[in-house]
Motif scaffolding. Structure first.
Motif, PDB file in Angstrom:
ATOM      1  N   VAL A 147     -15.054  42.910   8.270  1.00 16.57           N
ATOM      2  CA  VAL A 147     -15.978  42.088   9.046  1.00 16.57           C
ATOM      3  C   VAL A 147     -16.327  42.839  10.329  1.00 16.57           C
ATOM      4  O   VAL A 147     -15.519  43.621  10.848  1.00 16.57           O
ATOM      5  CB  VAL A 147     -15.372  40.703   9.382  1.00 16.57           C
ATOM      6  CG1 VAL A 147     -15.151  39.890   8.110  1.00 16.57           C
ATOM      7  CG2 VAL A 147     -14.072  40.853  10.161  1.00 16.57           C
ATOM      8  N   PRO A 148     -17.544  42.637  10.861  1.00 15.99           N
ATOM      9  CA  PRO A 148     -17.945  43.354  12.083  1.00 15.99           C
ATOM     10  C   PRO A 148     -17.268  42.764  13.317  1.00 15.99           C
ATOM     11  O   PRO A 148     -17.022  41.563  13.398  1.00 15.99           O
ATOM     12  CB  PRO A 148     -19.462  43.155  12.125  1.00 15.99           C
ATOM     13  CG  PRO A 148     -19.690  41.864  11.402  1.00 15.99           C
ATOM     14  CD  PRO A 148     -18.643  41.809  10.329  1.00 15.99           C
ATOM     15  N   THR A 149     -17.013  43.619  14.272  1.00 13.93           N
ATOM     16  CA  THR A 149     -16.521  43.182  15.570  1.00 13.93           C
ATOM     17  C   THR A 149     -17.678  42.573  16.363  1.00 13.93           C
ATOM     18  O   THR A 149     -18.848  42.739  15.996  1.00 13.93           O
ATOM     19  CB  THR A 149     -15.941  44.368  16.355  1.00 13.93           C
ATOM     20  OG1 THR A 149     -17.019  45.281  16.631  1.00 13.93           O
ATOM     21  CG2 THR A 149     -14.853  45.080  15.571  1.00 13.93           C
ATOM     22  N   PRO A 150     -17.391  41.875  17.447  1.00 14.74           N
ATOM     23  CA  PRO A 150     -18.490  41.337  18.266  1.00 14.74           C
ATOM     24  C   PRO A 150     -19.463  42.412  18.725  1.00 14.74           C
ATOM     25  O   PRO A 150     -20.679  42.201  18.754  1.00 14.74           O
ATOM     26  CB  PRO A 150     -17.762  40.683  19.446  1.00 14.74           C
ATOM     27  CG  PRO A 150     -16.439  40.293  18.886  1.00 14.74           C
ATOM     28  CD  PRO A 150     -16.080  41.389  17.906  1.00 14.74           C
ATOM     29  N   TYR A 151     -18.921  43.595  19.065  1.00  9.67           N
ATOM     30  CA  TYR A 151     -19.814  44.690  19.501  1.00  9.67           C
ATOM     31  C   TYR A 151     -20.720  45.123  18.348  1.00  9.67           C
ATOM     32  O   TYR A 151     -21.925  45.332  18.532  1.00  9.67           O
ATOM     33  CB  TYR A 151     -18.978  45.867  19.991  1.00  9.67           C
ATOM     34  CG  TYR A 151     -19.790  47.091  20.331  1.00  9.67           C
ATOM     35  CD1 TYR A 151     -20.606  47.114  21.449  1.00  9.67           C
ATOM     36  CD2 TYR A 151     -19.760  48.230  19.519  1.00  9.67           C
ATOM     37  CE1 TYR A 151     -21.367  48.227  21.765  1.00  9.67           C
ATOM     38  CE2 TYR A 151     -20.518  49.351  19.816  1.00  9.67           C
ATOM     39  CZ  TYR A 151     -21.322  49.343  20.939  1.00  9.67           C
ATOM     40  OH  TYR A 151     -22.076  50.447  21.257  1.00  9.67           O
ATOM     41  N   ALA A 152     -20.129  45.240  17.138  1.00  2.22           N
ATOM     42  CA  ALA A 152     -20.921  45.650  15.978  1.00  2.22           C
ATOM     43  C   ALA A 152     -22.004  44.628  15.675  1.00  2.22           C
ATOM     44  O   ALA A 152     -23.148  44.981  15.347  1.00  2.22           O
ATOM     45  CB  ALA A 152     -20.004  45.845  14.774  1.00  2.22           C
ATOM     46  N   THR A 153     -21.670  43.338  15.781  1.00  3.96           N
ATOM     47  CA  THR A 153     -22.672  42.290  15.555  1.00  3.96           C
ATOM     48  C   THR A 153     -23.789  42.374  16.590  1.00  3.96           C
ATOM     49  O   THR A 153     -24.973  42.193  16.275  1.00  3.96           O
ATOM     50  CB  THR A 153     -22.004  40.908  15.615  1.00  3.96           C
ATOM     51  OG1 THR A 153     -20.983  40.831  14.606  1.00  3.96           O
ATOM     52  CG2 THR A 153     -23.029  39.800  15.396  1.00  3.96           C
ATOM     53  N   ASP A 154     -23.424  42.691  17.829  1.00  2.00           N
ATOM     54  CA  ASP A 154     -24.401  42.760  18.910  1.00  2.00           C
ATOM     55  C   ASP A 154     -25.383  43.913  18.739  1.00  2.00           C
ATOM     56  O   ASP A 154     -26.558  43.791  19.095  1.00  2.00           O
ATOM     57  CB  ASP A 154     -23.654  42.882  20.244  1.00  2.00           C
ATOM     58  CG  ASP A 154     -24.587  42.888  21.432  1.00  2.00           C
ATOM     59  OD1 ASP A 154     -25.396  41.936  21.545  1.00  2.00           O
ATOM     60  OD2 ASP A 154     -24.528  43.832  22.237  1.00  2.00           O
ATOM     61  N   ILE A 155     -24.913  45.042  18.200  1.00  3.22           N
ATOM     62  CA  ILE A 155     -25.775  46.226  18.119  1.00  3.22           C
ATOM     63  C   ILE A 155     -26.453  46.391  16.762  1.00  3.22           C
ATOM     64  O   ILE A 155     -27.266  47.296  16.588  1.00  3.22           O
ATOM     65  CB  ILE A 155     -24.976  47.523  18.434  1.00  3.22           C
ATOM     66  CG1 ILE A 155     -23.939  47.794  17.339  1.00  3.22           C
ATOM     67  CG2 ILE A 155     -24.370  47.457  19.814  1.00  3.22           C
ATOM     68  CD1 ILE A 155     -23.261  49.143  17.463  1.00  3.22           C
ATOM     69  N   ARG A 156     -26.137  45.536  15.805  1.00  2.00           N
ATOM     70  CA  ARG A 156     -26.626  45.743  14.443  1.00  2.00           C
ATOM     71  C   ARG A 156     -28.156  45.833  14.382  1.00  2.00           C
ATOM     72  O   ARG A 156     -28.713  46.758  13.766  1.00  2.00           O
ATOM     73  CB  ARG A 156     -26.133  44.628  13.526  1.00  2.00           C
ATOM     74  CG  ARG A 156     -26.614  44.782  12.078  1.00  2.00           C
ATOM     75  CD  ARG A 156     -25.804  43.908  11.134  1.00  2.00           C
ATOM     76  NE  ARG A 156     -25.639  42.569  11.665  1.00  2.00           N
ATOM     77  CZ  ARG A 156     -24.702  41.713  11.238  1.00  2.00           C
ATOM     78  NH1 ARG A 156     -23.847  42.087  10.291  1.00  2.00           N
ATOM     79  NH2 ARG A 156     -24.622  40.493  11.744  1.00  2.00           N
TER      80      ARG A 156
END
Length: 307
Positions: free
Chosen positions: A59-68
């Motif tokens: 699952v993506p981290t919050p940072y990964a979700t933010d930059i996707r």
């Protein structure tokens, strides 16, 4: 961008979209172990785990979700920049100025039909015809000239060119000149005339003199002018003769010849053929509007100068 591998951007985009090392590897044509190593590099580059295990899935981290979304947009833009372009140009809305450089003889014959053809297709185009004092390629290199018409020089090998037409020198004299009295213009009778020649550099000698010299003759050059139209006007009102490119007489019909008081004739000596080309800097080569301009210039030359 030292130590930055932009290939990682594509890998990151696919990883965030798939949320799976195996799935990302399949899409990019890599092995799962190579994709895993790439994820390790991405984690090191960003300082974030990016994808973490949750049971049997990642699952993506919050940072990964933010930059996707940003990563996807950047990847799409980068691929668009580096992909071969097949852009279309809206000629009816094209608002642009093109600077063309050509000598007066070419402009006298081609400028009017060229302007008509261009305005018909692209009414908001502006054309500026610049003087041509020499063959210096610097204006093309610096972008001050978009297209040059003339004989290609050898001083700028990177300049692109397209042959427009082949030309040749032809003699011209006043229609009632004594040169035409017996219908046979010999080398001796031609050389005995007084001549007006065209030279941007102001020189009295040219290819006709070289050809005459090889046959043992020398002519008297009385006048040097910078442009072919100037030479034709002097010939029209005097007993001097001249030679100009055949294309300079393309708009003089048989009917108008009597009115203009000019009569062309075949030179009694052989001079080199003149190859007239359109020249431009490589920076303009893929530009669709510039490509359209080159095509229009070539089409008009073929139509006006066909013979």
């Amino acid at each position: 961008m030292e130590n930055v591998d932009l290939n990682l951007l594509i890998a990151l985009d696919v990883l965030l979209d798939e949320a799976s090392v195996t799935g990302a590897a399949r899409r990019l044509g890599l092995s799962p172990s190579a994709m895993s190593r790439t994820l390790t590099r991405l984690r090191s580059a960003t300082g974030d785990p990016l994808l973490v295990r949750a049971g049997r899935h990642l699952v993506p981290t919050p940072y990964a979700t933010d930059i996707r979304d940003r990563v996807h947009a950047l990847t799409r833009d980068a691929q668009a920049v580096l992909r071969p372009q097949h852009r279309e140009v809206d000629l009816k809305a094209l608002d642009r100025t093109f600077v063309l450089r050509a000598n007066e003889g070419f402009l006298n014959v081609v400028a009017a039909p060229l302007v008509t053809a261009i305005m018909k297709e692209a009414p908001w185009i502006r054309l500026r015809f610049a003087p041509k004092p020499d063959k210096d390629a610097l204006p093309l290199r610096e972008g001050r000239i978009d297209l040059e018409i003339g004989v290609r020089g050898a001083s700028a090998p990177e300049i692109r060119s397209r042959l427009l037409f082949r030309d040749a020198f032809i003699g011209v004299a006043r229609i009632d000149h004594s040169l035409f009295m017996d219908g046979n213009i010999s080398v001796a009778r031609y050389a005995a005339c007084h001549h007006v020649v065209t030279s941007r550099r102001g020189t009295f000698r040219g290819p006709v003199d070289d050809a005459l010299e090889q046959l043992g003759y020398q002519r008297a050059v009385s006048v040097v002018v910078p442009g072919f139209p100037d030479a034709l006007e002097i010939v029209r009102q005097s007993d001097l003769v001249t030679h100009v490119p055949r294309s300079c007489l393309a708009n003089l019909s048989d009917e108008s010849a009597g009115i203009s008081r000019l009569r062309p004739f075949q030179l009694p000596v052989k001079t080199p053929e003149i190859a007239i080309s359109a020249m431009w800097h490589p920076r303009q080569n893929a530009d669709p509007a510039h490509r359209w301009l080159r095509d229009r210039v070539q089409a008009v030359c073929r139509k006006v100068l066909a013979r």
